[in-house]
Design a protein around this motif. Sequence first.
Motif, mmCIF file in Angstrom:
data_model
loop_
_atom_site.group_PDB
_atom_site.id
_atom_site.type_symbol
_atom_site.label_atom_id
_atom_site.label_comp_id
_atom_site.label_asym_id
_atom_site.label_seq_id
_atom_site.Cartn_x
_atom_site.Cartn_y
_atom_site.Cartn_z
ATOM 1 N N GLY A 51 0.776 -1.239 0.000
ATOM 2 C CA GLY A 51 0.000 0.000 0.000
ATOM 3 C C GLY A 51 0.804 1.284 0.000
ATOM 4 N N VAL A 52 2.130 1.204 -0.161
ATOM 5 C CA VAL A 52 2.919 2.433 -0.204
ATOM 6 C C VAL A 52 2.830 3.051 -1.595
ATOM 7 N N THR A 53 2.932 4.374 -1.659
ATOM 8 C CA THR A 53 3.087 5.007 -2.963
ATOM 9 C C THR A 53 4.484 4.706 -3.481
ATOM 10 N N VAL A 54 4.611 4.699 -4.805
ATOM 11 C CA VAL A 54 5.864 4.287 -5.445
ATOM 12 C C VAL A 54 6.278 5.330 -6.470
ATOM 13 N N SER A 55 7.579 5.607 -6.525
ATOM 14 C CA SER A 55 8.143 6.425 -7.597
ATOM 15 C C SER A 55 9.287 5.668 -8.240
ATOM 16 N N THR A 56 9.643 6.074 -9.445
ATOM 17 C CA THR A 56 10.772 5.468 -10.144
ATOM 18 C C THR A 56 11.369 6.488 -11.091
ATOM 19 N N ASP A 57 12.603 6.255 -11.492
ATOM 20 C CA ASP A 57 13.292 7.095 -12.473
ATOM 21 C C ASP A 57 13.687 6.199 -13.634
ATOM 22 N N LEU A 58 13.128 6.461 -14.813
ATOM 23 C CA LEU A 58 13.396 5.657 -16.000
ATOM 24 C C LEU A 58 14.669 6.103 -16.710
ATOM 25 N N HIS A 59 15.305 7.152 -16.231
ATOM 26 C CA HIS A 59 16.541 7.696 -16.793
ATOM 27 C C HIS A 59 16.357 7.990 -18.288
ATOM 28 N N ASP A 60 17.259 7.553 -19.142
ATOM 29 C CA ASP A 60 17.195 7.953 -20.555
ATOM 30 C C ASP A 60 16.404 6.947 -21.394
ATOM 31 N N TRP A 61 15.216 6.598 -20.934
ATOM 32 C CA TRP A 61 14.338 5.688 -21.680
ATOM 33 C C TRP A 61 13.975 6.299 -23.027
ATOM 34 N N ASP A 62 13.877 5.445 -24.029
ATOM 35 C CA ASP A 62 13.500 5.927 -25.365
ATOM 36 C C ASP A 62 12.004 5.854 -25.605
ATOM 37 N N GLY A 63 11.246 5.436 -24.611
ATOM 38 C CA GLY A 63 9.808 5.323 -24.753
ATOM 39 C C GLY A 63 9.359 4.025 -25.396
ATOM 40 N N GLU A 64 10.306 3.183 -25.816
ATOM 41 C CA GLU A 64 9.965 1.951 -26.540
ATOM 42 C C GLU A 64 10.485 0.688 -25.855
ATOM 43 N N ASN A 65 11.637 0.759 -25.236
ATOM 44 C CA ASN A 65 12.245 -0.431 -24.644
ATOM 45 C C ASN A 65 11.300 -1.045 -23.611
ATOM 46 N N PRO A 66 10.860 -2.298 -23.820
ATOM 47 C CA PRO A 66 9.877 -2.894 -22.917
ATOM 48 C C PRO A 66 10.404 -3.147 -21.508
#
Length: 302
Positions: free
Chosen positions: A157-172
């Motif tokens: 039940g905790v809220t979660v954050s993440t950093d995708l860094h230099d994601w290209d928007g496509e890499n699964p």
Amino acid sequence: MSAEIDVLVLGGAGVDTIVHVPELPLPFADSYPISPGIETRAGQTGDFLALGLHSLGLRVHHLDLLGDDDAGALVRALHAERGIALTTVPQPAGTKRAVNLVDPLGRRLSLYDATRSAPEDRLPDPLVRELATAARHAHVSITHPCAHALPTLRACGVTVSTDLHDWDGENPYHEPFAHAADVVFVSATRLPDPEPVMRRITERGRARVVVATAGAEGAFLLADGELHHVPTAAPPAPVVDSNGAGDAFAAAFLWAWLAGEPPLRAARFGAVAGAHACTVPATRHDPITRAQLLSQGGPGHA
């Protein structure tokens, strides 16, 4: 019962070797004399986020796999010196390592040692559950042991954050992180137009807020369906290194957001912290303090 931990940071512990180079990209040559030299220090994305949150007064607990090696000793010493709780799981492959090439403009190229992990690496579920149950929020680094911890975090039940860094928007690979988090950070480095990717994250996942940091162009914030541009903040000293700027932005944003500030104001605090980080050499650990953030971030407080 009130939480014992403000932010549980999962993953991102490691050691960087900083190499100052005359330019990036670095032309081929047999050798280069470099100055101010080569230095190895503890601090990768999870370490920097934990340091930034701690400097702003939040109670932080860091969890990751760590090797029984000299690099692991540096990470443990950094946390002990700063008074940040650190729980480690043995990593037979060794502590994560990287080499950061830094040019005179402060730009960075990171080379990560891919041998310091294995497909079977996991953060033990009972340990994740125990720490998450005691936490208000969890920030997840994009390493595969953390991906396996996402369902447990959601169940707690905790809220979660993440950093995708230099994601290209496509890499699964990045999608489980993007779709499981309430707050998503991403660099716009590989996103010529970040808005479609930001909107897709909110449509396919749980995210209430998406932030795309864009370096000298500032940042873009998507909240409540509305896209905002967040300008850069004026750095308080000459810019020397962009290393850790994204982590500083995320730490200040989360500090304000967890205090109940609206996302746009939280992003403005993030911009101030990111600008501060660019004035700190990569070889030092000097995150912005709450007093500095408030004095540089405008009137009021979070």
